[in-house]
Design an enzyme around this catalytic site. Structure first.
Site, PDB file in Angstrom:
ATOM      1  N   LYS A 189      -2.612   6.571   1.878  1.00 19.42           N
ATOM      2  CA  LYS A 189      -2.422   7.145   3.211  1.00 19.42           C
ATOM      3  C   LYS A 189      -1.575   8.416   3.147  1.00 19.42           C
ATOM      4  CE  LYS A 189      -2.102   4.686   7.259  1.00 19.42           C
ATOM      5  NZ  LYS A 189      -3.365   4.811   7.983  1.00 19.42           N
TER       6      LYS A 189
ATOM      7  N   GLU B  77     -16.034   6.514   5.397  1.00 22.15           N
ATOM      8  CA  GLU B  77     -15.160   5.989   6.446  1.00 22.15           C
ATOM      9  C   GLU B  77     -15.471   6.632   7.782  1.00 22.15           C
ATOM     10  OE1 GLU B  77     -10.955   5.176   5.519  1.00 22.15           O
ATOM     11  OE2 GLU B  77     -11.334   6.527   3.856  1.00 22.15           O
TER      12      GLU B  77
ATOM     13  N   ARG C 169       0.841  -1.201   0.000  1.00 22.29           N
ATOM     14  CA  ARG C 169       0.000   0.000   0.000  1.00 22.29           C
ATOM     15  C   ARG C 169       0.877   1.253   0.000  1.00 22.29           C
ATOM     16  NH1 ARG C 169      -4.393   0.308   4.649  1.00 22.29           N
ATOM     17  NH2 ARG C 169      -2.562   0.760   5.913  1.00 22.29           N
TER      18      ARG C 169
HETATM   19  N1  PLP Z   1      -9.174   4.471   6.827  1.00 22.80           N
HETATM   20  C1  PLP Z   1      -8.260   5.429   7.115  1.00 22.80           C
HETATM   21  C2  PLP Z   1      -8.503   6.800   6.617  1.00 22.80           C
HETATM   22  C3  PLP Z   1      -7.131   5.110   7.868  1.00 22.80           C
HETATM   23  O1  PLP Z   1      -6.229   6.048   8.169  1.00 22.80           O
HETATM   24  C4  PLP Z   1      -6.956   3.785   8.328  1.00 22.80           C
HETATM   25  C5  PLP Z   1      -5.786   3.433   9.129  1.00 22.80           C
HETATM   26  O2  PLP Z   1      -4.833   2.917   8.686  1.00 22.80           O
HETATM   27  C6  PLP Z   1      -7.913   2.815   7.969  1.00 22.80           C
HETATM   28  C7  PLP Z   1      -9.009   3.196   7.236  1.00 22.80           C
HETATM   29  C8  PLP Z   1      -7.748   1.380   8.342  1.00 22.80           C
HETATM   30  O3  PLP Z   1      -6.733   0.775   7.594  1.00 22.80           O
HETATM   31  P1  PLP Z   1      -5.878  -0.419   8.183  1.00 22.80           P
HETATM   32  O4  PLP Z   1      -6.840  -1.483   8.564  1.00 22.80           O
HETATM   33  O5  PLP Z   1      -4.996  -0.837   7.074  1.00 22.80           O
HETATM   34  O6  PLP Z   1      -5.151   0.115   9.350  1.00 22.80           O
HETATM   35  C1  COI Z   2      -4.039   3.096  11.791  1.00 22.21           C
HETATM   36  O1  COI Z   2      -5.044   2.475  12.119  1.00 22.21           O
HETATM   37  O2  COI Z   2      -2.937   2.580  11.671  1.00 22.21           O
HETATM   38  C2  COI Z   2      -4.094   4.493  11.513  1.00 22.21           C
HETATM   39  O3  COI Z   2      -3.335   4.919  10.729  1.00 22.21           O
HETATM   40  C3  COI Z   2      -5.040   5.267  12.232  1.00 22.21           C
HETATM   41  C4  COI Z   2      -4.541   6.573  12.668  1.00 22.21           C
HETATM   42  C5  COI Z   2      -3.891   6.684  13.949  1.00 22.21           C
HETATM   43  C6  COI Z   2      -4.325   7.610  11.683  1.00 22.21           C
END
Ligand code: PLP
Ligand code: COI
Length: 345
Positions: free
Chosen positions: A192, A228, A90
Site C-alpha cells: 500500500k 484491480e 501488511r
Molecule cells: N486494492 C487496493 C489498491 C487497495 O487500496 C485496497 C484497499 O485497501 C484494496 C485492494 C482492498 O484491500 P483491503 O480489503 O485490505 O482493504
Molecule cells: C481501503 O479500502 O481501506 C482503502 O484503502 C481504499 C482507499 C480509500 C484508498
C-alpha cells in the site's frame, strides 16, 4: 447545570448522510523512529497539522505507505475490529519493500486501540457507518539524495465514514482503463505504497466524469488480465464458481479479498485464484469488488473497448448478496464469528 465536555458529547454529524470523506476527529497517535534504532514510545495528541522538513523523504520521494481498517459498533455495545493483525503485517511487508523502519505488530495494534478509544464519540451508531482508521508510516527525516530517510513517523488517525461508492449496495458501472496501468511486475503494486495512488487519480476522475464509479486496471504485460478496481479487489462468478485474480505482486493482497475467499469456501463454493481474462470477466454471471472501504460492492456493468457487459440486469447477484450479507453480519457482530475475525477494540 455542568456543561458537557466536548469530548463526551455526540458530534453534530448526520450519520445517515455520511459518505467516504474526511471529517476531523479529536485525537491522533504519533510515534517516531530514527533509522536503525527502535521506535520511541508513541503518544496520543489532539488532531493537528504536522511539522515536516521540506526535505522529508515522504514529500520528496514518496517514501510512505498507508493502511485502512474499520471499527464498528455492534448492537450489544462492543466495538469490533476486523482482522487488524493482517493490516499490521501488511504494513510490515510494505515497510520492508519501501526501505522503512518496521512497526512491531503489538505497537501497531496498541496505537489502533488508543485511537479508537480516544475518538469513541466518532464511532457511528450501529449499522449507520464505521470509524475508518488510517495508519500511516512515512519517511519524515530530511534527505536530499534518493535514499531511505533518516527518521520515520508512524501516525494513526480516524474518521467516521459512510459508503465508499454512492448508493451503497446499488450495482456500480466500471470502465476498463485501456490507456493506463496501475502497477508493473517488480514494482510496488503489492504493497500500500502512497505512490501507487496518485497516478490513478486522473484516469479515475475522467471515468467518473463519464458516469463510471471507478476504473478497472488490466495487467501491464499482456493488457488482458484483470488486476484491480481502483482501490478494491475484483471478483466474478461464472456457473457458481467464484474467480479472483491471483496475487502476482502487482495487486494488493486485500484483507477483504482473503476473507471473501475463506468465507465463500466455508459456504461450499469453489473459489479459483487465477488469471482472470477481461473477456471471461465480461461474460461472467456476476461481478463484484471487495475492500475495506468498499466492503463487497456489486458491479452492474463493465465497459471495455466499446463493448458493455451487464450483470444480473442491474440487480445485485445472488452470490454477491449472499457473500455481502455473510461478511457484513460478521463484521457488524450480527452473526457468530466462527473464524475469530472480529476482536473487540
Ligand atoms: N486494492 C487496493 C489498491 C487497495 O487500496 C485496497 C484497499 O485497501 C484494496 C485492494 C482492498 O484491500 P483491503 O480489503 O485490505 O482493504
Ligand atoms: C481501503 O479500502 O481501506 C482503502 O484503502 C481504499 C482507499 C480509500 C484508498
Amino acid at each position: 447545570m455542568m456543561e458537557e465536555a466536548e469530548s463526551d458529547s455526540e458530534p453534530s454529524i448526520d450519520w445517515d448522510s455520511m459518505t467516504f470523506s474526511f471529517t476531523e476527529t479529536d485525537r491522533m497517535y504519533i510515534a517516531k523512529c530514527k533509522q536503525g534504532e527502535d521506535w520511541q514510545p508513541g503518544v496520543m495528541q489532539d488532531f493537528q497539522d504536522l511539522q515536516l522538513s521540506p526535505a522529508a523523504g515522504v514529500i520528496n520521494y514518496g517514501q510512505g505507505l498507508f493502511e485502512g481498517m474499520k471499527a464498528r459498533r455492534a448492537e450489544d455495545g462492543r466495538i469490533l475490529l476486523f482482522r487488524p493483525e493482517l493490516n499490521a503485517r501488511r504494513a510490515q511487508e510494505g515497510s520492508r519493500r519501501l526501505g522503512m523502519a518496521v512497526v512491531p505488530e503489538e505497537m501497531f495494534l496498541d496505537a489502533v486501540h488508543q485511537v479508537i478509544h480516544e475518538n469513541e464519540r466518532w464511532i457511528p451508531p450501529t449499522g449507520r457507518g464505521e470509524l475508518y482508521i488510517r495508519p500511516l508510516i512515512f519517511g519524515s527525516g530530511a534527505i536530499l539524495g534518493v535514499a531511505p530517510a533518516p527518521e520515520y513517523t508512524f501516525l494513526v488517525y480516524a474518521v467516521p465514514v459512510g459508503p465508499y461508492f454512492k448508493g451503497g449496495m446499488n450495482p456500480i458501472s466500471l470502465k476498463v482503463s485501456d490507456e493506463y496501468h496501475r502497477a508493473a511486475p517488480g514494482g510496488s503494486g503489492g504493497v500500500k505504497a502512497i505512490g501507487n495512488y496518485a497516478p490513478g487519480m486522473m484516469p479515475s476522475k475522467n471515468a467518473k466524469a463519464e458516469g463510471y464509479a471507478e476504473i478497472i486496471y488490466l495487467d501491464a504485460v499482456h493488457h488482458r488480465y484483470v488486476e484491480e478496481v481502483g482501490a478494491a479487489n475484483f471478483f466474478c462468478v461464472k456457473d457458481n464458481v467464484i474467480y479472483t485474480p491471483e496475487l502476482t505482486g502487482t495487486i494488493l493482497p486485500g484483507i477483504t479479498r482473503l476473507s471473501t475467499i475463506e468465507l465463500a469456501r466455508s459456504l461450499g463454493y469453489q473459489v479459483l485464484e487465477t488469471k482472470v481474462d477481461i473477456e471471461f470477466a465480461m461474460g461472467a454471471d456476476e461481478a463484484f469488488c471487495a475492500g475495506t472501504a468498499a466492503v463487497i460492492s456489486p458491479i452492474g456493468s463493465i465497459e471495455h473497448g466499446g463493448k458493455i457487459a451487464t450483470y444480473c440486469d442491474g440487480e445485485v447477484g445472488a452470490i454477491t448478496k449472499q457473500l455481502y450479507d455473510a461478511l457484513s453480519a460478521i463484521q457488524e457482530g450480527r452473526a457468530p464469528d466462527p473464524f475469530g475475525w472480529t476482536p473487540s477494540a
